[in-house]
Write a protein that holds these residues in place. Structure first.
Motif: not given
Length: 134
Positions: A38-46, A74-81, A103-106
């Protein structure tokens, strides 16, 4: 002659103790792995927001074919963009899969951070990563 070794009771007690320790440790480890994804995905969103804003400054639009501008992963570990964009607006989403499928963030061009799905609820103003934040 005296025989040495373990009795069946001793072996069963040892196996039971190992089972109890595993039952305690495995869920804790799974939560730790999910938090790191989740932390990695949030970092990628930023980072995606920064990339989209830089792309807009350079090109005057958020559009760039299928990849929705620059800087979006394109994606991060466990999350799709996912990304949708017009010339003046965009919305970037990261949707969990597998162990983080809850989890789903935007984030959008206004900087609005939204939690669209999580075990802790939803939010239209922040990214929920635990039951105590936001």
């Amino acid at each position: 002659m005296k025989q040495s070794g373990f009795t069946l009771i001793e072996v069963m007690i040892t196996v039971a103790i190992i089972g109890i320790l595993a039952a305690i440790a495995l869920p804790s480890y799974s939560r730790y792995v999910a938090r790191s994804k989740v932390a990695d995905a949030i970092g990628n969103l930023s980072n995606a927001k920064s990339g989209m804003e830089q792309f807009f400054q350079d090109n005057g639009t958020y559009l760039s074919g299928a990849n929705c501008g620059a800087g979006t992963p394109a994606s991060t570990d466990g999350f799709d963009f996912g990304c949708t964009a017009t010339a003046t607006t965009y919305s970037v989403t990261m949707t969990g899969s597998g162990s983080v499928s809850a989890y789903k963030y935007s984030i959008d061009n206004f900087g609005t951070k939204a939690t669209l799905a999580s075990p802790f609820g939803t939010s239209t103003t922040c990214w929920l990563i635990s039951s105590t934040n936001c």
